[in-house]
Design a protein around this motif. Sequence first.
Motif, PDB file in Angstrom:
ATOM      1  N   TYR A  88      21.245 -37.697 -42.139  1.00  0.00           N
ATOM      2  CA  TYR A  88      20.263 -38.115 -43.140  1.00  0.00           C
ATOM      3  C   TYR A  88      18.889 -37.579 -42.748  1.00  0.00           C
ATOM      4  N   ILE A  89      18.250 -36.904 -43.682  1.00  0.00           N
ATOM      5  CA  ILE A  89      16.907 -36.376 -43.453  1.00  0.00           C
ATOM      6  C   ILE A  89      15.902 -37.462 -43.810  1.00  0.00           C
ATOM      7  N   ILE A  90      15.069 -37.845 -42.863  1.00  0.00           N
ATOM      8  CA  ILE A  90      14.059 -38.880 -43.056  1.00  0.00           C
ATOM      9  C   ILE A  90      12.678 -38.236 -42.945  1.00  0.00           C
ATOM     10  N   GLY A 359      19.979 -32.414 -53.220  1.00  0.00           N
ATOM     11  CA  GLY A 359      20.324 -31.300 -52.356  1.00  0.00           C
ATOM     12  C   GLY A 359      19.211 -30.284 -52.307  1.00  0.00           C
ATOM     13  N   VAL A 360      19.155 -29.518 -51.226  1.00  0.00           N
ATOM     14  CA  VAL A 360      18.086 -28.524 -51.080  1.00  0.00           C
ATOM     15  C   VAL A 360      18.215 -27.422 -52.128  1.00  0.00           C
ATOM     16  N   SER A 361      19.419 -27.217 -52.645  1.00  0.00           N
ATOM     17  CA  SER A 361      19.600 -26.204 -53.684  1.00  0.00           C
ATOM     18  C   SER A 361      19.378 -26.764 -55.082  1.00  0.00           C
ATOM     19  N   GLY A 362      19.260 -28.103 -55.204  1.00  0.00           N
ATOM     20  CA  GLY A 362      19.029 -28.724 -56.500  1.00  0.00           C
ATOM     21  C   GLY A 362      20.279 -28.901 -57.341  1.00  0.00           C
ATOM     22  N   ARG A 363      21.461 -28.800 -56.757  1.00  0.00           N
ATOM     23  CA  ARG A 363      22.704 -28.880 -57.531  1.00  0.00           C
ATOM     24  C   ARG A 363      23.335 -30.277 -57.485  1.00  0.00           C
ATOM     25  N   GLY A 364      22.584 -31.275 -57.022  1.00  0.00           N
ATOM     26  CA  GLY A 364      23.101 -32.642 -57.013  1.00  0.00           C
ATOM     27  C   GLY A 364      24.073 -32.934 -55.901  1.00  0.00           C
ATOM     28  N   THR A 365      24.031 -32.150 -54.837  1.00  0.00           N
ATOM     29  CA  THR A 365      24.973 -32.320 -53.720  1.00  0.00           C
ATOM     30  C   THR A 365      24.224 -32.668 -52.451  1.00  0.00           C
ATOM     31  N   GLY A 366      23.289 -33.603 -52.532  1.00  0.00           N
ATOM     32  CA  GLY A 366      22.524 -34.014 -51.370  1.00  0.00           C
ATOM     33  C   GLY A 366      23.344 -34.857 -50.409  1.00  0.00           C
ATOM     34  N   LEU A 367      22.709 -35.219 -49.305  1.00  0.00           N
ATOM     35  CA  LEU A 367      23.402 -35.964 -48.257  1.00  0.00           C
ATOM     36  C   LEU A 367      23.888 -37.326 -48.750  1.00  0.00           C
ATOM     37  N   VAL A 368      23.091 -37.982 -49.588  1.00  0.00           N
ATOM     38  CA  VAL A 368      23.495 -39.294 -50.100  1.00  0.00           C
ATOM     39  C   VAL A 368      24.757 -39.153 -50.946  1.00  0.00           C
ATOM     40  N   GLN A 382      26.881 -39.172 -59.531  1.00  0.00           N
ATOM     41  CA  GLN A 382      26.316 -37.977 -58.924  1.00  0.00           C
ATOM     42  C   GLN A 382      24.968 -37.642 -59.555  1.00  0.00           C
ATOM     43  N   PRO A 383      23.952 -37.329 -58.741  1.00  0.00           N
ATOM     44  CA  PRO A 383      22.659 -36.917 -59.294  1.00  0.00           C
ATOM     45  C   PRO A 383      22.802 -35.669 -60.146  1.00  0.00           C
ATOM     46  N   SER A 384      21.914 -35.546 -61.112  1.00  0.00           N
ATOM     47  CA  SER A 384      21.971 -34.401 -62.031  1.00  0.00           C
ATOM     48  C   SER A 384      21.672 -33.106 -61.294  1.00  0.00           C
ATOM     49  N   SER A 385      22.362 -32.066 -61.678  1.00  0.00           N
ATOM     50  CA  SER A 385      22.027 -30.741 -61.189  1.00  0.00           C
ATOM     51  C   SER A 385      20.793 -30.237 -61.929  1.00  0.00           C
ATOM     52  N   LEU A 386      19.862 -29.683 -61.205  1.00  0.00           N
ATOM     53  CA  LEU A 386      18.626 -29.180 -61.806  1.00  0.00           C
ATOM     54  C   LEU A 386      18.824 -27.813 -62.438  1.00  0.00           C
ATOM     55  N   HIS A 387      20.052 -27.293 -62.381  1.00  0.00           N
ATOM     56  CA  HIS A 387      20.323 -25.957 -62.921  1.00  0.00           C
ATOM     57  C   HIS A 387      21.101 -26.011 -64.231  1.00  0.00           C
ATOM     58  N   GLN A 388      21.029 -27.136 -64.941  1.00  0.00           N
ATOM     59  CA  GLN A 388      21.581 -27.215 -66.280  1.00  0.00           C
ATOM     60  C   GLN A 388      20.637 -26.511 -67.269  1.00  0.00           C
ATOM     61  N   ASP A 389      21.199 -25.900 -68.283  1.00  0.00           N
ATOM     62  CA  ASP A 389      20.370 -25.212 -69.269  1.00  0.00           C
ATOM     63  C   ASP A 389      19.384 -26.154 -69.934  1.00  0.00           C
ATOM     64  N   ILE A 390      19.778 -27.414 -70.132  1.00  0.00           N
ATOM     65  CA  ILE A 390      18.924 -28.350 -70.844  1.00  0.00           C
ATOM     66  C   ILE A 390      17.678 -28.700 -70.047  1.00  0.00           C
ATOM     67  N   LEU A 391      17.713 -28.444 -68.717  1.00  0.00           N
ATOM     68  CA  LEU A 391      16.575 -28.785 -67.862  1.00  0.00           C
ATOM     69  C   LEU A 391      15.675 -27.605 -67.566  1.00  0.00           C
ATOM     70  N   TYR A 392      16.001 -26.427 -68.126  1.00  0.00           N
ATOM     71  CA  TYR A 392      15.143 -25.266 -67.904  1.00  0.00           C
ATOM     72  C   TYR A 392      13.861 -25.394 -68.711  1.00  0.00           C
ATOM     73  N   ALA A 393      12.883 -24.580 -68.362  1.00  0.00           N
ATOM     74  CA  ALA A 393      11.541 -24.721 -68.928  1.00  0.00           C
ATOM     75  C   ALA A 393      11.527 -24.522 -70.436  1.00  0.00           C
ATOM     76  N   ASN A 394      12.416 -23.681 -70.949  1.00  0.00           N
ATOM     77  CA  ASN A 394      12.403 -23.437 -72.388  1.00  0.00           C
ATOM     78  C   ASN A 394      12.944 -24.621 -73.187  1.00  0.00           C
ATOM     79  N   ASN A 395      13.675 -25.540 -72.525  1.00  0.00           N
ATOM     80  CA  ASN A 395      14.205 -26.725 -73.192  1.00  0.00           C
ATOM     81  C   ASN A 395      13.562 -28.025 -72.711  1.00  0.00           C
ATOM     82  N   TYR A 396      13.021 -28.000 -71.524  1.00  0.00           N
ATOM     83  CA  TYR A 396      12.503 -29.214 -70.883  1.00  0.00           C
ATOM     84  C   TYR A 396      11.088 -28.924 -70.409  1.00  0.00           C
ATOM     85  N   ALA A 397      10.112 -29.498 -71.082  1.00  0.00           N
ATOM     86  CA  ALA A 397       8.714 -29.205 -70.777  1.00  0.00           C
ATOM     87  C   ALA A 397       8.357 -29.661 -69.366  1.00  0.00           C
TER      88      ALA A 397
END
Length: 457
Positions: A88-90, A359-368, A382-397
Amino acid sequence: MSDSNNQSTHGMMAEFDSVDSLLAAARRIRDAGYTKIDAYTPFAVHGIDDALGIKPTKLPWITLTGGVIGALTALAMQIWMNSINYPYIISGKPYISLPAFIPVAFELTILFASFGSFFGMLALNRLPRFSNPVFTNPRFDLATDDKFFLYVDAKDARYDGEGVARLLGDSGAASVDPVVEDETPTEVPKIFFTLAGVLAMVAIIPVLVVAMMRVTTSSQPRFHVFYDMDFSPAKDAQQVTTLFADGRVMRPDVPGTVIRSEDGFDIDFQTGVDMEALAAMDPARAEHLVRLVAQAPADEAAPADEAAGDQVADAQAAGGASEPVDNTPWLQDNPLEVDAELLATGQEKFNIYCAVCHGVSGRGTGLVHLRAQRIQSPTWVQPSSLHQDILYANNYADGKLFSVITNGIRKMPGYGAQISASDRWAIVAYVRALQLSQNAEESDVPAGQRAAVAQAE
């Protein structure tokens, strides 16, 4: 000097009237080759250790060993817990962070060293002893008054009763007496066993009461040793009170109150919402949001989701097909200048607060998440992956992403009270860079750096 009662002899005791005669006798006994000797004095006597030939105690080495074992135990425990069993990273520190392990290691070092000193002293002194044969000499009580005693143990290899008595007498002893076995009754009175049994049964009662309270319910309030604020005279909204002169429980805002923040009072910057556009669309909603932000303390988040509608961000982040219309005028772009320094700050804060879940890569695979999978937690999502199309800048301000970081979403808590607004915008910038890094084309790399990238691959 003979033992008329045929009692077993434990040694020989000599009484002296002065310190000088005691020291002289001790040196003479030591020089005669006796090693199992001891002195009893009413006060500390300088030089008595050398006169008796007492060797330095081994207690410091026992204490040192205990301290070393305590330090190694603490380090091994923390390395196992934080780096092997549950990595665990503290606060951005590595798994094995020796500076962070120092407080626990220090405490266990002192604890084990103290235990070593205490139990080592008991072992070296062969304690506890509930009786000592020297107490059979009625004159020994004077050792706490004005007399000095020298004792030679019969277990000494050179011990000879008559020879020792003659040697002590020649050394100036006022009296020489054998130390015989104490023949007083050794049987413990039965009343003590009865009292011990009664005390043991009484001691079990609190444990049984606590155990019963843990498995039963009650309509009565729990027993309070310290009342603290559990029974403070709390009031509900719209009630009256005698505490204030106007008789009202709810207190109005202090006139002239302004926000105190290192980022200043910029409503767009604090919420991620274009307030001018929102005021044109819905003046009441904009006024409500301004009031919330203006009244929030500097170390708390501005609850922009109350004005913006958290259900919109929730549905979009979940990738739902039927999404409510989001008519909130979010800031489309980061209000801060995105440069290497801002991205470095965003990466640092992301690794501290976000990477443990996403996760450090943002794909929802962190230590927790990995830990939850290992223990097969039935309620974990599972936490959301930050690499979904819906979360990109053109869809998510960027403003909406800022609001999610500030106020949280679903099981994710809000970090507005922990991270400053400028650092939250830095995290937004880093998330955008992280998304671009996973989908970058060769044409996105500056022409002057394409050769270096190709060589690195």
